[in-house]
Design a protein around this motif. Structure first.
Motif, PDB file in Angstrom:
ATOM      1  N   ALA A   1      -7.231  13.466  -1.439  1.00 23.45           N
ATOM      2  CA  ALA A   1      -7.012  12.384  -0.480  1.00 23.45           C
ATOM      3  C   ALA A   1      -6.842  12.914   0.939  1.00 23.45           C
ATOM      4  O   ALA A   1      -7.241  12.263   1.912  1.00 23.45           O
ATOM      5  CB  ALA A   1      -5.787  11.564  -0.886  1.00 23.45           C
TER       6      ALA A   1
ATOM      7  N   ASP B   1      -3.455   6.142   3.536  1.00 25.99           N
ATOM      8  CA  ASP B   1      -3.235   5.268   2.391  1.00 25.99           C
ATOM      9  C   ASP B   1      -3.672   6.003   1.120  1.00 25.99           C
ATOM     10  O   ASP B   1      -4.849   6.317   0.948  1.00 25.99           O
ATOM     11  CB  ASP B   1      -4.049   3.982   2.572  1.00 25.99           C
ATOM     12  CG  ASP B   1      -3.780   2.930   1.507  1.00 25.99           C
ATOM     13  OD1 ASP B   1      -3.356   3.299   0.394  1.00 25.99           O
ATOM     14  OD2 ASP B   1      -4.005   1.741   1.780  1.00 25.99           O
TER      15      ASP B   1
ATOM     16  N   ARG C   1       0.845  -1.191   0.000  1.00 19.36           N
ATOM     17  CA  ARG C   1       0.000   0.000   0.000  1.00 19.36           C
ATOM     18  C   ARG C   1       0.884   1.246   0.000  1.00 19.36           C
ATOM     19  O   ARG C   1       1.950   1.269   0.614  1.00 19.36           O
ATOM     20  CB  ARG C   1      -0.926   0.006   1.214  1.00 19.36           C
ATOM     21  CG  ARG C   1      -1.764  -1.248   1.367  1.00 19.36           C
ATOM     22  CD  ARG C   1      -2.697  -1.458   0.193  1.00 19.36           C
ATOM     23  NE  ARG C   1      -3.733  -0.413   0.130  1.00 19.36           N
ATOM     24  CZ  ARG C   1      -4.653  -0.368  -0.839  1.00 19.36           C
ATOM     25  NH1 ARG C   1      -4.651  -1.258  -1.828  1.00 19.36           N
ATOM     26  NH2 ARG C   1      -5.578   0.577  -0.812  1.00 19.36           N
ATOM     27  N   ARG C   2       0.434   2.276  -0.686  1.00 22.56           N
ATOM     28  CA  ARG C   2       1.254   3.468  -0.877  1.00 22.56           C
ATOM     29  C   ARG C   2       0.990   4.531   0.179  1.00 22.56           C
ATOM     30  O   ARG C   2      -0.162   4.867   0.464  1.00 22.56           O
ATOM     31  CB  ARG C   2       0.979   4.057  -2.262  1.00 22.56           C
ATOM     32  CG  ARG C   2       1.389   3.156  -3.407  1.00 22.56           C
ATOM     33  CD  ARG C   2       2.831   3.332  -3.775  1.00 22.56           C
ATOM     34  NE  ARG C   2       3.213   2.449  -4.875  1.00 22.56           N
ATOM     35  CZ  ARG C   2       4.360   2.557  -5.528  1.00 22.56           C
ATOM     36  NH1 ARG C   2       5.227   3.498  -5.190  1.00 22.56           N
ATOM     37  NH2 ARG C   2       4.659   1.723  -6.506  1.00 22.56           N
TER      38      ARG C   2
ATOM     39  N   THR D   1      -2.997   4.816  -2.032  1.00 22.16           N
ATOM     40  CA  THR D   1      -2.798   3.876  -3.139  1.00 22.16           C
ATOM     41  C   THR D   1      -3.735   4.135  -4.309  1.00 22.16           C
ATOM     42  O   THR D   1      -3.294   4.302  -5.453  1.00 22.16           O
ATOM     43  CB  THR D   1      -2.971   2.429  -2.648  1.00 22.16           C
ATOM     44  OG1 THR D   1      -2.115   2.204  -1.517  1.00 22.16           O
ATOM     45  CG2 THR D   1      -2.624   1.442  -3.750  1.00 22.16           C
ATOM     46  N   GLU D   2      -5.037   4.140  -4.049  1.00 18.84           N
ATOM     47  CA  GLU D   2      -6.004   4.303  -5.136  1.00 18.84           C
ATOM     48  C   GLU D   2      -5.877   5.682  -5.787  1.00 18.84           C
ATOM     49  O   GLU D   2      -5.898   5.815  -7.023  1.00 18.84           O
ATOM     50  CB  GLU D   2      -7.439   4.091  -4.628  1.00 18.84           C
ATOM     51  CG  GLU D   2      -7.847   2.639  -4.490  1.00 18.84           C
ATOM     52  CD  GLU D   2      -7.182   1.945  -3.302  1.00 18.84           C
ATOM     53  OE1 GLU D   2      -6.818   2.642  -2.320  1.00 18.84           O
ATOM     54  OE2 GLU D   2      -7.014   0.709  -3.360  1.00 18.84           O
ATOM     55  N   ALA D   3      -5.742   6.706  -4.962  1.00  9.82           N
ATOM     56  CA  ALA D   3      -5.607   8.058  -5.502  1.00  9.82           C
ATOM     57  C   ALA D   3      -4.364   8.176  -6.381  1.00  9.82           C
ATOM     58  O   ALA D   3      -4.398   8.783  -7.469  1.00  9.82           O
ATOM     59  CB  ALA D   3      -5.542   9.068  -4.358  1.00  9.82           C
ATOM     60  N   TYR D   4      -3.284   7.586  -5.934  1.00 11.03           N
ATOM     61  CA  TYR D   4      -2.015   7.626  -6.667  1.00 11.03           C
ATOM     62  C   TYR D   4      -2.124   6.881  -7.994  1.00 11.03           C
ATOM     63  O   TYR D   4      -1.719   7.391  -9.049  1.00 11.03           O
ATOM     64  CB  TYR D   4      -0.914   7.039  -5.789  1.00 11.03           C
ATOM     65  CG  TYR D   4       0.426   6.878  -6.446  1.00 11.03           C
ATOM     66  CD1 TYR D   4       1.166   7.975  -6.862  1.00 11.03           C
ATOM     67  CD2 TYR D   4       0.981   5.608  -6.636  1.00 11.03           C
ATOM     68  CE1 TYR D   4       2.417   7.818  -7.442  1.00 11.03           C
ATOM     69  CE2 TYR D   4       2.226   5.449  -7.217  1.00 11.03           C
ATOM     70  CZ  TYR D   4       2.935   6.553  -7.621  1.00 11.03           C
ATOM     71  OH  TYR D   4       4.177   6.400  -8.200  1.00 11.03           O
ATOM     72  N   HIS D   5      -2.689   5.685  -7.976  1.00  8.64           N
ATOM     73  CA  HIS D   5      -2.797   4.890  -9.201  1.00  8.64           C
ATOM     74  C   HIS D   5      -3.713   5.555 -10.222  1.00  8.64           C
ATOM     75  O   HIS D   5      -3.419   5.565 -11.430  1.00  8.64           O
ATOM     76  CB  HIS D   5      -3.281   3.487  -8.866  1.00  8.64           C
ATOM     77  CG  HIS D   5      -2.238   2.633  -8.218  1.00  8.64           C
ATOM     78  ND1 HIS D   5      -2.529   1.441  -7.594  1.00  8.64           N
ATOM     79  CD2 HIS D   5      -0.896   2.809  -8.072  1.00  8.64           C
ATOM     80  CE1 HIS D   5      -1.423   0.910  -7.109  1.00  8.64           C
ATOM     81  NE2 HIS D   5      -0.422   1.731  -7.387  1.00  8.64           N
ATOM     82  N   LYS D   6      -4.830   6.117  -9.762  1.00 12.17           N
ATOM     83  CA  LYS D   6      -5.738   6.807 -10.681  1.00 12.17           C
ATOM     84  C   LYS D   6      -5.071   8.043 -11.281  1.00 12.17           C
ATOM     85  O   LYS D   6      -5.210   8.323 -12.483  1.00 12.17           O
ATOM     86  CB  LYS D   6      -7.021   7.198  -9.952  1.00 12.17           C
ATOM     87  CG  LYS D   6      -7.933   6.019  -9.619  1.00 12.17           C
ATOM     88  CD  LYS D   6      -9.176   6.488  -8.870  1.00 12.17           C
ATOM     89  CE  LYS D   6     -10.082   5.306  -8.518  1.00 12.17           C
ATOM     90  NZ  LYS D   6     -11.284   5.736  -7.745  1.00 12.17           N
TER      91      LYS D   6
ATOM     92  N   LYS E   1      -2.475   7.021 -13.904  1.00 15.92           N
ATOM     93  CA  LYS E   1      -3.140   6.649 -15.159  1.00 15.92           C
ATOM     94  C   LYS E   1      -3.565   7.894 -15.937  1.00 15.92           C
ATOM     95  O   LYS E   1      -3.400   7.963 -17.167  1.00 15.92           O
ATOM     96  CB  LYS E   1      -4.352   5.767 -14.867  1.00 15.92           C
ATOM     97  CG  LYS E   1      -5.083   5.244 -16.098  1.00 15.92           C
ATOM     98  CD  LYS E   1      -6.196   4.275 -15.683  1.00 15.92           C
ATOM     99  CE  LYS E   1      -6.874   3.659 -16.901  1.00 15.92           C
ATOM    100  NZ  LYS E   1      -7.609   4.663 -17.686  1.00 15.92           N
TER     101      LYS E   1
END
Length: 264
Positions: free
Chosen positions: A177, A190, A135-136, A192-197, A200
């Motif tokens: 976030a 965490d 997890r980021r 993770t999701e914000a970073y990956h989106k 992209k």
């Protein structure tokens, strides 16, 4: 390119100067000796011996001096001083790329290797994977990334690449976030999701640019900019010691996360 371009694009390159050439000439043999040390090679070689990672391996002082040698001087230092105050460098990274990078050696998953090859291993420094689930979290809130080439190499010898303007997208993702969260908790959140989106979206919206710099030149990348290393081109040329760059990523003042997120 100047401050306006840096703020808009997320990077700036500085022309060769005598002071930087003097510093490079002094540091290069020190770096080469480190890279040939068997102990250091065992510690830092990655991806089928095609990348010497060398994180914080250079034992410079806060002004960039080694063993009483020259300090870092010139336009890039003035630029960084204007943005962040007096120079306070961390121990530099010695990043060396060799022909064939990146070779798959099983040290990372096949998916991670494909990402490294197809997307240059694109990342934002200091947003690190933690724990078995990777997890980021924000772990290293840097001020900037300063790159200084130590040798002459061709433009296709695994140059640094950056997605121009990506720092704006990453910044907005982290603002969302951290919204309504106390700053004292930001390092525990965490992302993770914000970073990956956001990453992209950077691939979709931002222009990928290779940063080619030679002896006496230097470049600065915004700390929130998405960047990586291009795979080695089969026709690339570099000295026997490899494509060698010194990187500095000093962290900001403790607790000053507001400037890390919103400043330059």
């Amino acid at each position: 390119m100047g401050l306006t371009d840096f703020k808009n694009r997320g990077w700036v390159k500085f022309k060769a100067e005598k002071s930087m050439l003097r510093w490079q000439k002094y540091v290069q043999p020190i770096a080469e000796e480190i890279s040939f040390d068997p102990k250091q090679k065992r510690e830092w070689l990655r991806h089928g011996n095609t990348w010497f990672a060398g994180v914080n391996i250079l034992k410079n002082d806060k002004d960039g001096r080694f063993n009483g040698g020259p300090r870092l001087e010139g336009t890039v230092v003035q630029f960084l001083t204007d943005l962040h105050g007096p120079l306070a460098l961390d121990h530099g990274q010695l990043s060396i790329i060799y022909p064939g990078y990146p070779i798959f050696d099983g040290s990372e998953s096949e998916a991670a290797h494909r990402y490294r090859s197809a997307r240059d291993g694109a990342h934002v420094d200091g947003i690190l994977p933690i724990g078995p689930d990777r997890r980021r979290f924000v772990q290293e809130p840097h001020q900037y990334v300063l790159g200084i080439p130590l040798v002459e190499a061709s433009s296709d010898a695994s140059p640094m690449v950056i997605w121009e303007g990506s720092h704006h997208i990453i910044r907005e993702a982290f603002r969302c976030a951290f919204k309504d969260k106390p700053m004292s908790d930001w390092l525990k959140i965490d992302v993770t999701e914000a970073y990956h989106k956001a990453r992209k979206r950077c691939f979709e919206k931002c222009r990928r640019v290779a940063i080619y710099a030679q002896s006496g030149e230097s470049y600065v990348i915004h700390r929130l900019a998405l960047h990586g290393m291009s795979p080695w081109n089969k026709k690339a040329k570099a000295p026997d010691c490899g494509r060698m760059i010194a990187y500095f990523r000093p962290e900001g003042r403790a607790g000053d996360l507001g400037n890390w997120l919103n400043g330059y």
